[in-house]
Motif scaffolding. Structure first.
Motif, PDB file in Angstrom:
ATOM      1  N   MET A   1       0.845  -1.205   0.000  1.00 17.19           N
ATOM      2  CA  MET A   1       0.000   0.000   0.000  1.00 17.19           C
ATOM      3  C   MET A   1       0.878   1.252   0.000  1.00 17.19           C
ATOM      4  O   MET A   1       1.840   1.342   0.772  1.00 17.19           O
ATOM      5  N   ILE A   2       0.576   2.194  -0.837  1.00 16.79           N
ATOM      6  CA  ILE A   2       1.329   3.452  -0.912  1.00 16.79           C
ATOM      7  C   ILE A   2       0.730   4.465   0.062  1.00 16.79           C
ATOM      8  O   ILE A   2      -0.471   4.725   0.043  1.00 16.79           O
ATOM      9  N   ARG A   3       1.579   5.028   0.916  1.00 15.35           N
ATOM     10  CA  ARG A   3       1.135   6.026   1.895  1.00 15.35           C
ATOM     11  C   ARG A   3       1.836   7.373   1.729  1.00 15.35           C
ATOM     12  O   ARG A   3       1.427   8.355   2.340  1.00 15.35           O
ATOM     13  N   LEU A   4       2.894   7.419   0.934  1.00 16.25           N
ATOM     14  CA  LEU A   4       3.649   8.653   0.717  1.00 16.25           C
ATOM     15  C   LEU A   4       4.125   8.698  -0.730  1.00 16.25           C
ATOM     16  O   LEU A   4       4.737   7.748  -1.214  1.00 16.25           O
ATOM     17  N   ILE A   5       3.809   9.793  -1.414  1.00 11.90           N
ATOM     18  CA  ILE A   5       4.207   9.977  -2.814  1.00 11.90           C
ATOM     19  C   ILE A   5       5.027  11.253  -2.922  1.00 11.90           C
ATOM     20  O   ILE A   5       4.548  12.337  -2.585  1.00 11.90           O
ATOM     21  N   ALA A   6       6.261  11.132  -3.392  1.00 11.51           N
ATOM     22  CA  ALA A   6       7.144  12.283  -3.579  1.00 11.51           C
ATOM     23  C   ALA A   6       7.364  12.521  -5.062  1.00 11.51           C
ATOM     24  O   ALA A   6       7.659  11.587  -5.809  1.00 11.51           O
ATOM     25  N   SER A   7       7.228  13.766  -5.482  1.00  7.93           N
ATOM     26  CA  SER A   7       7.411  14.074  -6.906  1.00  7.93           C
ATOM     27  C   SER A   7       8.276  15.303  -7.107  1.00  7.93           C
ATOM     28  O   SER A   7       8.099  16.326  -6.433  1.00  7.93           O
ATOM     29  N   ASP A   8       9.194  15.179  -8.042  1.00 13.40           N
ATOM     30  CA  ASP A   8       9.947  16.321  -8.542  1.00 13.40           C
ATOM     31  C   ASP A   8       8.976  17.298  -9.219  1.00 13.40           C
ATOM     32  O   ASP A   8       7.834  16.932  -9.560  1.00 13.40           O
ATOM     33  N   ILE A   9       9.433  18.522  -9.421  1.00  9.55           N
ATOM     34  CA  ILE A   9       8.575  19.554 -10.021  1.00  9.55           C
ATOM     35  C   ILE A   9       8.979  19.837 -11.472  1.00  9.55           C
ATOM     36  O   ILE A   9       8.307  19.438 -12.415  1.00  9.55           O
ATOM     37  N   ASP A  10      10.099  20.515 -11.647  1.00 10.39           N
ATOM     38  CA  ASP A  10      10.494  20.977 -12.983  1.00 10.39           C
ATOM     39  C   ASP A  10      10.928  19.811 -13.861  1.00 10.39           C
ATOM     40  O   ASP A  10      11.836  19.061 -13.519  1.00 10.39           O
ATOM     41  N   GLY A  11      10.251  19.673 -14.998  1.00  9.73           N
ATOM     42  CA  GLY A  11      10.496  18.562 -15.898  1.00  9.73           C
ATOM     43  C   GLY A  11       9.656  17.343 -15.583  1.00  9.73           C
ATOM     44  O   GLY A  11       9.622  16.390 -16.369  1.00  9.73           O
ATOM     45  N   THR A  12       8.972  17.358 -14.445  1.00 10.81           N
ATOM     46  CA  THR A  12       8.149  16.218 -14.024  1.00 10.81           C
ATOM     47  C   THR A  12       6.687  16.648 -13.910  1.00 10.81           C
ATOM     48  O   THR A  12       5.870  16.281 -14.737  1.00 10.81           O
ATOM     49  N   LEU A  13       6.367  17.447 -12.906  1.00  9.33           N
ATOM     50  CA  LEU A  13       5.012  18.002 -12.814  1.00  9.33           C
ATOM     51  C   LEU A  13       4.844  19.209 -13.737  1.00  9.33           C
ATOM     52  O   LEU A  13       3.734  19.468 -14.220  1.00  9.33           O
ATOM     53  N   LEU A  14       5.917  19.947 -13.948  1.00 10.16           N
ATOM     54  CA  LEU A  14       5.892  21.074 -14.880  1.00 10.16           C
ATOM     55  C   LEU A  14       6.708  20.697 -16.113  1.00 10.16           C
ATOM     56  O   LEU A  14       7.916  20.477 -16.019  1.00 10.16           O
ATOM     57  N   GLN A  15       6.040  20.635 -17.253  1.00 14.94           N
ATOM     58  CA  GLN A  15       6.698  20.240 -18.495  1.00 14.94           C
ATOM     59  C   GLN A  15       6.411  21.270 -19.588  1.00 14.94           C
ATOM     60  O   GLN A  15       5.477  22.060 -19.489  1.00 14.94           O
ATOM     61  N   ASN A  16       7.231  21.220 -20.619  1.00  8.96           N
ATOM     62  CA  ASN A  16       7.015  22.028 -21.837  1.00  8.96           C
ATOM     63  C   ASN A  16       6.907  23.518 -21.536  1.00  8.96           C
ATOM     64  O   ASN A  16       6.124  24.237 -22.151  1.00  8.96           O
ATOM     65  N   GLY A  17       7.705  23.983 -20.573  1.00  8.84           N
ATOM     66  CA  GLY A  17       7.722  25.400 -20.258  1.00  8.84           C
ATOM     67  C   GLY A  17       6.599  25.877 -19.367  1.00  8.84           C
ATOM     68  O   GLY A  17       6.515  27.076 -19.065  1.00  8.84           O
ATOM     69  N   ASN A  18       5.707  24.987 -18.936  1.00 11.31           N
ATOM     70  CA  ASN A  18       4.619  25.396 -18.045  1.00 11.31           C
ATOM     71  C   ASN A  18       5.175  25.880 -16.710  1.00 11.31           C
ATOM     72  O   ASN A  18       6.125  25.311 -16.182  1.00 11.31           O
ATOM     73  N   ARG A  19       4.540  26.896 -16.156  1.00 10.22           N
ATOM     74  CA  ARG A  19       4.996  27.481 -14.891  1.00 10.22           C
ATOM     75  C   ARG A  19       3.959  27.384 -13.792  1.00 10.22           C
ATOM     76  O   ARG A  19       4.224  27.760 -12.647  1.00 10.22           O
ATOM     77  N   GLU A  20       2.776  26.894 -14.126  1.00  5.74           N
ATOM     78  CA  GLU A  20       1.717  26.726 -13.138  1.00  5.74           C
ATOM     79  C   GLU A  20       1.247  25.277 -13.133  1.00  5.74           C
ATOM     80  O   GLU A  20       1.115  24.647 -14.189  1.00  5.74           O
ATOM     81  N   LEU A  21       0.995  24.730 -11.948  1.00  8.69           N
ATOM     82  CA  LEU A  21       0.509  23.365 -11.815  1.00  8.69           C
ATOM     83  C   LEU A  21      -0.953  23.271 -12.217  1.00  8.69           C
ATOM     84  O   LEU A  21      -1.701  24.253 -12.151  1.00  8.69           O
ATOM     85  N   SER A  22      -1.375  22.084 -12.601  1.00 10.42           N
ATOM     86  CA  SER A  22      -2.742  21.894 -13.082  1.00 10.42           C
ATOM     87  C   SER A  22      -3.734  21.787 -11.926  1.00 10.42           C
ATOM     88  O   SER A  22      -3.405  21.290 -10.842  1.00 10.42           O
TER      89      SER A  22
END
Length: 262
Positions: A1-22
């Motif tokens: 079971m997953i209880r903690l999710i860690a994510s990078d931002i630039d290049g991962t959550l923010l791609q193609n020059g985007n500067r705001e999260l969805s």
């Protein structure tokens, strides 16, 4: 079971020059929180920058900032790993001796810069959106150094990366961060993930991570479940073992699996 999710931002959550999260991501973080899953932004960015970026959900998540040097959960400081000042000042002097290299020193709430190129100030304040203090003498900074960064406006060249990696890898963690930055810390994102697990009582076997660059490698290796972005270098994809084009669909699938189990 997953209880903690860690994510990078630039290049991962923010791609193609985007500067705001969805808004989709914010909704997924809300749903994960309701299921007892802690979402963590893991980045080389400074903490105030990250908190602003995730403003709608920042109180429901954690932050691994400055490549693991600062870990926050809500408004609680979980971990701080500061750099030794004497060696840090020698590194700064060495960076400033090289043409085309700008220096950024990260404190907890702000960064310190002594710009050579006026475009560097514009980039830090208006593009990166760091809270920046102009500094004539880095030795006069009163707070601990969490991270020292080289920034080259035209991109880090191989010779510069090779030189500082050879010269400083035995003293600091040296990581290429994006195309224009080299970061120096005494920590990495995996250290931050381990500190957060220790604080929350979550096992590393209950963690997942997303990333795309070389400063994500230790975190991707440590997490039980890891995804590299599909455009990441082969070495990063091999460490993760899984790839995805976007993080949001994977988060959705994790939620659906949890809902099917309940």
């Amino acid at each position: 079971m997953i209880r903690l999710i860690a994510s990078d931002i630039d290049g991962t959550l923010l791609q193609n020059g985007n500067r705001e999260l969805s808004s989709e991501l914010f909704g997924l973080i809300e749903r994960l929180s309701e299921k007892g899953v802690l979402f963590c932004a893991a980045s080389g960015r400074q903490y105030p920058n990250l908190k602003q970026l995730f403003a709608p959900v920042s109180e429901k998540m954690a932050f691994i900032a400055e490549n693991g040097a600062l870990v926050m959960k809500g408004n609680q400081t979980v971990e701080v790993q500061s750099m030794p000042q004497k060696q840090s000042l020698v590194l700064i002097e060495e960076i400033l001796s090289r043409t085309g290299c700008e220096v950024q020193v990260s404190g907890k709430e702000q960064v310190y810069i002594s710009p050579r190129n006026p475009q560097f100030v514009e980039h830090i304040q208006n593009f990166v959106k760091n809270k920046a203090v102009l500094c004539d003498d880095f030795s006069e900074i009163k707070e601990p150094f969490l991270k020292i960064s080289i920034m080259m406006m035209d991109g880090i060249d191989d010779e510069t990366l090779d030189y500082f990696s050879r010269s400083w890898a035995g003293t600091f963690n040296v990581a290429l961060s994006g195309s224009c930055w080299i970061d120096f810390t005494v920590s990495n994102k995996a250290d931050g993930l381990a500190a957060l697990c220790n604080e929350t009582g979550i096992s590393l076997f209950e963690t997942a991570a997303f990333g795309d660059n070389y400063n994500d490698m230790e975190m991707l290796h440590m997490a039980k479940y890891a995804w590299a972005m599909s455009n990441a270098d082969d070495a990063i994809q091999r460490i993760a073992g899984r790839t995805c084009a976007r993080v949001e669909p994977v988060l959705q699938s994790i939620l659906e699996a949890m809902e099917n189990e309940s």
